[in-house]
Design a protein around this motif. Structure first.
Motif, PDB file in Angstrom:
ATOM      1  N   VAL A 177      88.745  34.866  78.181  1.00 30.63           N
ATOM      2  CA  VAL A 177      89.059  35.241  79.558  1.00 30.63           C
ATOM      3  C   VAL A 177      89.612  34.056  80.328  1.00 30.63           C
ATOM      4  O   VAL A 177      90.487  34.193  81.188  1.00 30.63           O
ATOM      5  N   GLY A 178      89.113  32.847  80.014  1.00 32.04           N
ATOM      6  CA  GLY A 178      89.601  31.652  80.691  1.00 32.04           C
ATOM      7  C   GLY A 178      89.060  31.478  82.091  1.00 32.04           C
ATOM      8  O   GLY A 178      89.620  30.739  82.898  1.00 32.04           O
ATOM      9  N   ALA A 179      87.977  32.177  82.424  1.00 31.54           N
ATOM     10  CA  ALA A 179      87.375  32.070  83.746  1.00 31.54           C
ATOM     11  C   ALA A 179      86.425  30.883  83.786  1.00 31.54           C
ATOM     12  O   ALA A 179      85.915  30.451  82.746  1.00 31.54           O
ATOM     13  N   PRO A 180      86.164  30.323  84.962  1.00 32.85           N
ATOM     14  CA  PRO A 180      85.217  29.206  85.087  1.00 32.85           C
ATOM     15  C   PRO A 180      83.840  29.612  84.563  1.00 32.85           C
ATOM     16  O   PRO A 180      83.412  30.763  84.742  1.00 32.85           O
ATOM     17  N   PRO A 181      83.127  28.688  83.932  1.00 30.39           N
ATOM     18  CA  PRO A 181      81.805  29.006  83.367  1.00 30.39           C
ATOM     19  C   PRO A 181      80.841  29.588  84.391  1.00 30.39           C
ATOM     20  O   PRO A 181      80.058  30.482  84.068  1.00 30.39           O
ATOM     21  N   ASP A 182      80.906  29.110  85.645  1.00 32.09           N
ATOM     22  CA  ASP A 182      79.963  29.618  86.637  1.00 32.09           C
ATOM     23  C   ASP A 182      80.217  31.092  86.953  1.00 32.09           C
ATOM     24  O   ASP A 182      79.291  31.854  87.213  1.00 32.09           O
ATOM     25  N   ARG A 183      81.496  31.518  86.923  1.00 36.34           N
ATOM     26  CA  ARG A 183      81.791  32.934  87.159  1.00 36.34           C
ATOM     27  C   ARG A 183      81.269  33.798  86.010  1.00 36.34           C
ATOM     28  O   ARG A 183      80.776  34.899  86.227  1.00 36.34           O
ATOM     29  N   LEU A 184      81.399  33.286  84.785  1.00 35.41           N
ATOM     30  CA  LEU A 184      80.903  34.036  83.632  1.00 35.41           C
ATOM     31  C   LEU A 184      79.380  34.103  83.643  1.00 35.41           C
ATOM     32  O   LEU A 184      78.784  35.105  83.238  1.00 35.41           O
ATOM     33  N   GLU A 185      78.741  33.029  84.115  1.00 35.12           N
ATOM     34  CA  GLU A 185      77.286  33.031  84.191  1.00 35.12           C
ATOM     35  C   GLU A 185      76.783  34.025  85.232  1.00 35.12           C
ATOM     36  O   GLU A 185      75.710  34.614  85.076  1.00 35.12           O
ATOM     37  N   GLN A 186      77.553  34.212  86.292  1.00 37.62           N
ATOM     38  CA  GLN A 186      77.165  35.144  87.348  1.00 37.62           C
ATOM     39  C   GLN A 186      77.430  36.601  86.964  1.00 37.62           C
ATOM     40  O   GLN A 186      76.864  37.516  87.557  1.00 37.62           O
ATOM     41  N   MET A 187      78.269  36.792  85.962  1.00 39.87           N
ATOM     42  CA  MET A 187      78.661  38.147  85.580  1.00 39.87           C
ATOM     43  C   MET A 187      77.491  38.891  84.937  1.00 39.87           C
ATOM     44  O   MET A 187      76.656  38.308  84.255  1.00 39.87           O
ATOM     45  N   GLU A 188      77.449  40.193  85.169  1.00 37.12           N
ATOM     46  CA  GLU A 188      76.438  41.039  84.549  1.00 37.12           C
ATOM     47  C   GLU A 188      77.100  41.892  83.468  1.00 37.12           C
ATOM     48  O   GLU A 188      78.317  42.103  83.496  1.00 37.12           O
ATOM     49  N   TYR A 189      76.287  42.368  82.541  1.00 33.39           N
ATOM     50  CA  TYR A 189      76.843  43.075  81.387  1.00 33.39           C
ATOM     51  C   TYR A 189      76.127  44.404  81.187  1.00 33.39           C
ATOM     52  O   TYR A 189      74.908  44.505  81.265  1.00 33.39           O
ATOM     53  N   LEU A 190      76.938  45.428  80.936  1.00 36.19           N
ATOM     54  CA  LEU A 190      76.444  46.768  80.663  1.00 36.19           C
ATOM     55  C   LEU A 190      76.959  47.156  79.286  1.00 36.19           C
ATOM     56  O   LEU A 190      78.127  47.523  79.134  1.00 36.19           O
ATOM     57  N   ILE A 191      76.115  47.050  78.275  1.00 35.79           N
ATOM     58  CA  ILE A 191      76.498  47.386  76.907  1.00 35.79           C
ATOM     59  C   ILE A 191      75.517  48.443  76.415  1.00 35.79           C
ATOM     60  O   ILE A 191      74.340  48.168  76.204  1.00 35.79           O
ATOM     61  N   ARG A 192      76.028  49.669  76.270  1.00 34.57           N
ATOM     62  CA  ARG A 192      75.136  50.778  75.952  1.00 34.57           C
ATOM     63  C   ARG A 192      75.768  51.734  74.968  1.00 34.57           C
ATOM     64  O   ARG A 192      76.994  51.809  74.846  1.00 34.57           O
ATOM     65  N   TYR A 193      74.912  52.477  74.308  1.00 30.99           N
ATOM     66  CA  TYR A 193      75.353  53.493  73.374  1.00 30.99           C
ATOM     67  C   TYR A 193      75.890  54.698  74.140  1.00 30.99           C
ATOM     68  O   TYR A 193      75.325  55.127  75.141  1.00 30.99           O
ATOM     69  N   GLY A 194      76.994  55.255  73.661  1.00 27.33           N
ATOM     70  CA  GLY A 194      77.542  56.467  74.246  1.00 27.33           C
ATOM     71  C   GLY A 194      79.040  56.383  74.400  1.00 27.33           C
ATOM     72  O   GLY A 194      79.681  55.415  73.990  1.00 27.33           O
ATOM     73  N   THR A 195      79.618  57.393  74.987  1.00 25.34           N
ATOM     74  CA  THR A 195      81.049  57.368  75.284  1.00 25.34           C
ATOM     75  C   THR A 195      81.286  56.531  76.532  1.00 25.34           C
ATOM     76  O   THR A 195      80.372  56.329  77.350  1.00 25.34           O
TER      77      THR A 195
END
Length: 315
Positions: free
Chosen positions: A222-240
């Motif tokens: 992505v090439g984004a600053p590390p602090d922005r990636l650290e602040q990011m949240e992730y939604l990884i789930r089973y399904g469509t």
């Protein structure tokens, strides 16, 4: 909010400085107008409001409505929308094919974002999205924001749909650039292949672990600053994608989803093909489509330059 210089040093762009609102002056397009004014005000951007006359449609409305022209109506809408905002705006009226005129005008005016609405929702949304809006997201070199909701606040949270491809990385970079102060959620849906023949219970943990590995490998691209990636949240789930993202959007009152598009051969090829087309139709929230830069070169190489807009520094 980060200064533009700080964001450039961090490898990210800045919010758009010029927006194009494409409107048919209908009641539903008032939502897109209000959102465009809100964004232009927040970014200090210039707003161009475009109305396209089709066929033999007259610019002058029926008598005896005083001043009943398309321009007078557009000016009235614009005055109402900008009443409490400091926004530089102008009205542009052109005649021709709506999608062609929108793309040409956005290109000529160096607009970095196209904002548009839909004529209606519900069961007829597929027919609406299958015309002008679909042509825009196939060919526009700049992001296209499709406004569905009545805007009453800035976008506090943005969900970025991802399949961990370069297309998704470009969409995420654009989202971070355009909405620097929003809470970002990267969403990925996975499923068991040949689910009818393979046990989900036996393989779901392995697939989740694989998705997490893909996410870890994806983030540096992505090439984004590390602090922005650290602040990011992730939604990884089973399904469509529709069930995972659609449910999260509904349950958490999300106002905007961002998706990337390959734009292959003029077909609607967002992320995993028809998946994102279904997302665009079924989501009740606003959607921003970001086209993959490599698809622009392919379009021009195939003769798209004569019919569509030129590349204009949007990646």
């Amino acid at each position: 909010m980060q200064k533009d210089s700080e964001r450039r040093d961090a490898g990210l762009g800045s919010p758009p400085r010029s927006l194009l609102l494409a409107t048919d002056l209908s009641c539903r397009c008032d939502r897109a107008l209000d959102r465009a004014v809100m964004l232009a005000s927040a970014w200090g951007a210039k707003l161009h409001v475009l109305y396209v006359l089709e066929g033999n449609e007259p610019e002058q409305g029926p008598e005896p409505v005083p001043g009943g022209s398309v321009r007078a109506l557009a000016e009235r809408h614009l005055r109402a929308a900008t009443r409490n905002h400091d926004v530089e705006a102008e009205i542009v009226i052109e005649r021709g094919d709506p999608a062609e005129i929108i793309l040409r005008t956005a290109n000529e005016l160096d607009c970095e974002l196209i904002v548009t609405g839909i004529a209606r929702s519900g069961n007829l949304a597929r027919a609406v999205l299958g015309t002008t809006v679909e042509r825009l997201v196939h060919r526009a070199p700049m992001p296209v924001l499709i406004v569905k909701m009545r805007p009453w606040r800035a976008y506090p949270t943005v969900v970025v749909a991802s399949d961990f491809s370069e297309t998704s990385a470009h969409a995420l970079r654009q989202a971070l650039s355009v909405f620097p102060d929003a809470r970002m959620i990267l969403a990925h849906a996975y499923r068991v292949p040949f689910e009818g023949f393979i046990s989900r219970a036996a393989h779901e943990a392995e697939l989740l672990a694989d998705a997490e590995r893909q996410r870890a490998a994806f983030l540096p691209s992505v090439g984004a600053p590390p602090d922005r990636l650290e602040q990011m949240e992730y939604l990884i789930r089973y399904g469509t994608a529709e069930s995972v993202i659609g449910t999260h959007v509904w349950d958490n009152d999300i106002d905007l989803v961002v998706m990337g598009t390959h734009g292959r051969s003029g077909r609607f090829g967002i992320l995993m093909g028809s998946t994102a087309e279904r997302l665009l139709i079924c989501l009740h929230c606003d959607v921003m489509i970001v086209r993959e830069p490599r698809a622009l070169s392919a379009t021009i190489g195939a003769g798209g330059a004569s019919a569509g807009p030129r590349l204009s520094g949007n990646g």
